[in-house]
Each structure stands twice: as C-alpha cells, then as structure tokens.
Design an enzyme around this catalytic site. Structure first.
Site, short mmCIF file in Angstrom:
data_model
loop_
_atom_site.label_atom_id
_atom_site.label_comp_id
_atom_site.label_asym_id
_atom_site.label_seq_id
_atom_site.Cartn_x
_atom_site.Cartn_y
_atom_site.Cartn_z
N LYS A 1 -61.39 -12.13 -27.59
CA LYS A 1 -62.02 -12.43 -26.14
C LYS A 1 -62.79 -10.78 -25.99
O LYS A 1 -63.56 -10.97 -25.27
CB LYS A 1 -60.84 -12.49 -25.24
CG LYS A 1 -61.44 -12.66 -23.52
CD LYS A 1 -60.31 -12.99 -22.79
CE LYS A 1 -59.45 -11.82 -22.28
NZ LYS A 1 -58.46 -11.96 -21.42
N ASP B 1 -61.62 -16.58 -20.70
CA ASP B 1 -60.27 -15.98 -20.05
C ASP B 1 -59.70 -17.08 -19.01
O ASP B 1 -59.82 -18.29 -19.27
CB ASP B 1 -60.42 -14.75 -19.30
CG ASP B 1 -61.23 -15.08 -17.93
OD1 ASP B 1 -61.99 -16.22 -17.71
OD2 ASP B 1 -61.36 -14.25 -17.14
#
Length: 211
Positions: free
Chosen positions: A121, A139
């Site tokens: 991420k 997220d």
C-alpha cells in the site's frame, strides 16, 4: 457489481467534481512523502501532518534523519500510533536508501517494498503520488467504498486492488486512488454515510444507503 458503463460514469463524475485530486499529507519531496505515508499507517493524515510539521524542518533527508537516530526521532512522532516501531523502520529505511539508492527514493515497486516498514500500500501511494504511476493503493476507505458501491467488491484489499485495476478505465487510473479515498473520508463514511449528498447514489448498490 457495476457494469463498465456505470464504472465509467462513476469516475467521470469524480473527475468533473475534482479534476486534480491529491493526497492530504503535507510533503515537498518524494522522501518526505515516503516518511509521511509510513507514519500514516493506523493514523490520520491530520495527526501525521502535525508531526511532520515539527519533524521536517529538523530533518527531511535520509542522512539528516539518520543523524537523529531512533532516540531523536521518537519525540517528534510520539503522538502517532505505533511510533516506536515506525521510528525504527524509518531509521532502517534511511540507512538502506543511503547504502543502496544514493539517498534517493527509488521509483521501483520491488525496491520500495524492500525497505523496512514499506508494504504494497505504501509503495503504491509513493509510486502514484510522487512518480505518476497509475497504481491504486487500497486502504480501509477505498475498501469500504468499492464494496458498498459495487465498483470492485472483494473480501481482501488485494482482491479489491486487482478488481479496480481491471475495471477502472485507463483515463481515470492516475487519480482513482485519491478520488476513492476522499469519497470514503468525507461522503461514504464508515458509521454514517452521507448518502443524501452522494453524487453516486443513483448507481450505488449499498443496501443500507439512506436517501
């Protein structure tokens, strides 16, 4: 799941509403962005920006942060969750950047993910925001929006990411991450989604939406 025309419509509306979205983290260089994103795990952008407003004037390069050390770094980020672990990872990352990348943030997924404390991420955010890659960092906000809206439903963030890469039209991939995270942060919120203000309400497949 939304069909291709509906997906295009969703992102066209995002584009019309906000043509140039960007992160709400404050930064000036790829290195500052990397540090801010590393600090943002399980923390709000507001709390990170408060901390980096103190940290970056003191040290905003790998060598300067390395000189601070864990003991010097921790007091500036103590207000952020998991600050002790994050401080150790940041110092280790600074060492690695200096040893392997001449102190520069690499524009490579493999090299970024090899840095301590940097996962997929974080790498996606840096590649997209600092280097213009059409990556999508999923997220909790994006995961929620994609499942509620029916845009790219999945049981894991990796599943959602892969579906987004498959369904988002190429013309929108550059800004997809920012549009979705801002939508999840301010409109499609976790507890009380603001469905009556949502420009995607007519397309949304969320059964509990309130209009």
């Amino acid at each position: 799941m939304l069909n291709p025309q509906q997906c295009w419509t969703v992102f066209r509306r995002f584009q019309q509403d906000q043509p140039q979205p960007t992160t709400e983290l404050c930064y000036h260089t790829p290195f500052e962005l990397l540090i801010a994103v590393m600090l943002s795990a399980q923390a709000t952008d507001i709390s990170v920006n408060r901390a980096t407003a103190v940290l970056f004037p003191l040290a905003n390069t790998p060598s300067a942060l390395l000189s601070l050390g864990v003991e010097g770094l921790e007091p500036t980020i103590r207000s952020i969750g998991l600050y002790h672990t994050k401080a150790k990872h940041i110092i280790q990352t600074c060492k690695q950047l200096l040893l392997e990348h001449q102190g520069e943030v690499p524009a490579s997924r493999g090299a970024l993910e090899a840095l301590p404390g940097v996962g997929r991420k974080t790498a996606n955010v840096v590649l997209n925001t600092a280097f213009g890659w059409p990556t999508i960092a999923v997220d909790t906000h994006i995961f929620r929006v994609c499942n509620r809206l029916g845009l790219a439903p999945g049981k894991t963030v990796h599943q959602v990411e892969q579906k987004l890469l498959a369904v988002v039209p190429e013309e929108f991939k550059q800004h997809c991450h920012h549009w979705l995270i801002l939508h999840g942060r301010y409109t499609c919120t976790a507890r009380k989604p603001r469905c009556h203000h949502c420009k995607m309400a007519d397309l949304c497949e969320y059964p509990a939406k309130s209009l």
